[in-house]
Design a protein around this motif. Structure first.
Motif, mmCIF file in Angstrom:
data_model
loop_
_atom_site.group_PDB
_atom_site.id
_atom_site.type_symbol
_atom_site.label_atom_id
_atom_site.label_comp_id
_atom_site.label_asym_id
_atom_site.label_seq_id
_atom_site.Cartn_x
_atom_site.Cartn_y
_atom_site.Cartn_z
ATOM 1 N N LEU A 304 5.530 0.869 4.539
ATOM 2 C CA LEU A 304 4.700 -0.309 4.284
ATOM 3 C C LEU A 304 5.032 -1.421 5.266
ATOM 4 O O LEU A 304 6.174 -1.563 5.708
ATOM 5 N N ASP A 305 4.022 -2.235 5.568
ATOM 6 C CA ASP A 305 4.263 -3.431 6.370
ATOM 7 C C ASP A 305 3.894 -4.661 5.554
ATOM 8 O O ASP A 305 3.616 -4.575 4.352
ATOM 9 N N GLN A 306 3.868 -5.825 6.205
ATOM 10 C CA GLN A 306 3.654 -7.079 5.487
ATOM 11 C C GLN A 306 2.239 -7.230 4.935
ATOM 12 O O GLN A 306 1.963 -8.173 4.182
ATOM 13 N N HIS A 307 1.346 -6.313 5.266
ATOM 14 C CA HIS A 307 -0.023 -6.400 4.758
ATOM 15 C C HIS A 307 -0.228 -5.520 3.526
ATOM 16 O O HIS A 307 -1.342 -5.451 2.996
ATOM 17 N N ALA A 308 0.825 -4.878 3.069
ATOM 18 C CA ALA A 308 0.709 -3.928 1.959
ATOM 19 C C ALA A 308 0.519 -4.645 0.626
ATOM 20 O O ALA A 308 0.861 -5.822 0.466
ATOM 21 N N SER A 309 0.002 -3.896 -0.346
ATOM 22 C CA SER A 309 -0.142 -4.398 -1.714
ATOM 23 C C SER A 309 -0.245 -3.206 -2.646
ATOM 24 O O SER A 309 -0.372 -2.070 -2.196
ATOM 25 N N GLY A 310 -0.182 -3.491 -3.950
ATOM 26 C CA GLY A 310 -0.348 -2.426 -4.925
ATOM 27 C C GLY A 310 0.955 -1.928 -5.519
ATOM 28 O O GLY A 310 2.008 -2.567 -5.370
ATOM 29 N N PRO A 311 0.912 -0.785 -6.224
ATOM 30 C CA PRO A 311 2.082 -0.278 -6.949
ATOM 31 C C PRO A 311 3.360 -0.146 -6.120
ATOM 32 O O PRO A 311 4.444 -0.486 -6.626
ATOM 33 N N PRO A 312 3.320 0.318 -4.873
ATOM 34 C CA PRO A 312 4.572 0.412 -4.121
ATOM 35 C C PRO A 312 5.237 -0.949 -3.913
ATOM 36 O O PRO A 312 6.468 -1.059 -3.983
ATOM 37 N N VAL A 313 4.440 -1.975 -3.672
ATOM 38 C CA VAL A 313 4.999 -3.314 -3.492
ATOM 39 C C VAL A 313 5.547 -3.829 -4.827
ATOM 40 O O VAL A 313 6.624 -4.438 -4.883
ATOM 41 N N THR A 314 4.807 -3.582 -5.895
ATOM 42 C CA THR A 314 5.298 -3.965 -7.224
ATOM 43 C C THR A 314 6.649 -3.310 -7.495
ATOM 44 O O THR A 314 7.573 -3.947 -8.013
#
Length: 376
Positions: A304-314
């Protein structure tokens, strides 16, 4: 005091297939092969034995594990950070802990294998642990971390380390003890973990946990391990007998991959089935206990990079918050999350780019990377 230990873990016994093979009498000759790793004449006289600190006898027969020891789990005791560094205080500590575990928790004996005082004294905890360490063959089945009691050496450290770090005397003795355990059981510095890597708890404390990369480096140096002998990544081998913040990460990632699992931190039947299905679909050996093997982790985590979102970021935000970082669980890779990831990368010798690479994921969930042992 963290009270989420369990007495001899029935699931661990079943997994080990102990049955009649369980050795239930401590102190007699054991029907195990000669020590595979123990060096002849190993000096362990600096460890204060149960007899030397006048421990109470166990309430019930204790068992020796039939599973090979594969890690060390480090704890804090959540006891006061006393300034009495004497041997007398260390002995009192051992008695207080045993009384709590036997009378308060209803266990057969002290839960952990060894105890380190703030003054740097090392004491045997569960009776038989020192004898088994000297032999270097099998460990006592303990009560320090459910699911890991038959394969992990548990070390309790006097004090509470959520915001404070242990005194030098304690850390020096902890290093010495970890080195001895590694030598006797054929372990390595990258096999050292914290309690909360395998259990939902505040132990070993956020401030202490930040010291673990440095602790491992000291053990690595003392053992004389070659960098080339360190795996690129040593992931926590979570399996169906544990629950922890890292299990929540696994569940978030499985949900991200399309599996109908509930994010609870408990390694339930749906999680077992999902892990095993993921292994089968990715050509990975399917583990009967749904163990998160290295290939399982490495195919499951997304970069992931700084533009990621969703369950992995959570998932990342939840576990970082658990481990003391000032992040808010939003599911968006915000500035606070990036800074926390960069801090974690710096602790483990990784590039501080804030990206969730495979190696960064390994450190997030409690593992160790080879870069952590490079000269710093």
């Amino acid at each position: 005091m963290h009270l989420d230990h369990s007495e001899v873990d029935r699931r661990t016994l079943l997994r080990a297939g102990l049955g009649a093979a369980t050795v239930a009498v401590v102190g007699s000759e054991l029907a195990f092969p000669g020590a595979a790793y123990a060096g002849p004449g190993t000096d362990l006289d600096w460890i204060i034995s149960c007899d030397e600190w006048d421990a109470r006898p166990p309430k019930d027969p204790l068992a020796v594990s039939a599973i090979a020891t594969n890690k060390i789990i480090v704890h804090h005791m959540a006891f006061p950070n006393v300034t009495d560094y004497s041997r007398e205080q260390a002995v009192k500590l051992a008695h207080d802990c045993q009384d709590l575990h036997m009378d308060g928790n209803g266990w057969s004996d002290t839960g952990q294998h060894f105890t380190v005082s703030r003054g740097g004294y090392v004491l045997e905890g569960r009776r038989g642990s020192l004898e088994r360490l000297e032999a270097g063959d099998r460990q006592m089945i303990s009560a320090h971390c459910p699911g890991e009691n038959g394969r992990a050496i548990g070390i309790e450290n006097e004090g509470t380390y959520v915001t404070e770090t242990p005194p030098k005397a304690l850390t020096d003795s902890l290093v010495k003890l970890c080195v001895a355990v590694c030598r006797q059981y054929g372990l390595h510095a990258h096999d050292i973990f914290g309690h909360w890597d395998f259990r939902t708890t505040q132990c070993p404390g956020a401030a202490f946990y930040r010291e673990f990369p440095a602790l491992r480096r000291r053990v690595f140096a003392a053992l004389g391990t070659k960098l080339g002998d360190v795996p690129a990544r040593r992931w926590p081998d979570l399996w169906r007998f544990v629950n922890s913040p890292s299990v929540r990460v696994v569940q978030h990632l499985l949900a991200f991959r399309g599996y109908a699992v509930t994010v609870s931190g408990t390694f339930d039947a749906a999680t077992v089935a999902a892990v095993q299905d993921w292994q089968a679909r990715n050509g990975i050996a399917v583990d009967v206990d749904a163990t998160l093997t290295a290939p399982t982790w490495e195919t499951l985590v997304p970069e992931l990079d700084q533009h990621a979102s969703g369950p992995p970021v959570t998932a990342v935000q939840e576990i970082l918050a658990t481990k003391g970082y000032a992040v808010t669980v939003t599911g968006a890779y915000d500035h606070a999350t990036r800074r926390a990831v960069q801090d974690l990368q710096a602790l483990h010798g990784l590039p501080r780019n804030g990206k969730l690479s495979t190696s960064t994921w390994c450190t997030v969930v409690g593992g160790t990377v080879r870069q952590s042992f490079q000269h710093r």
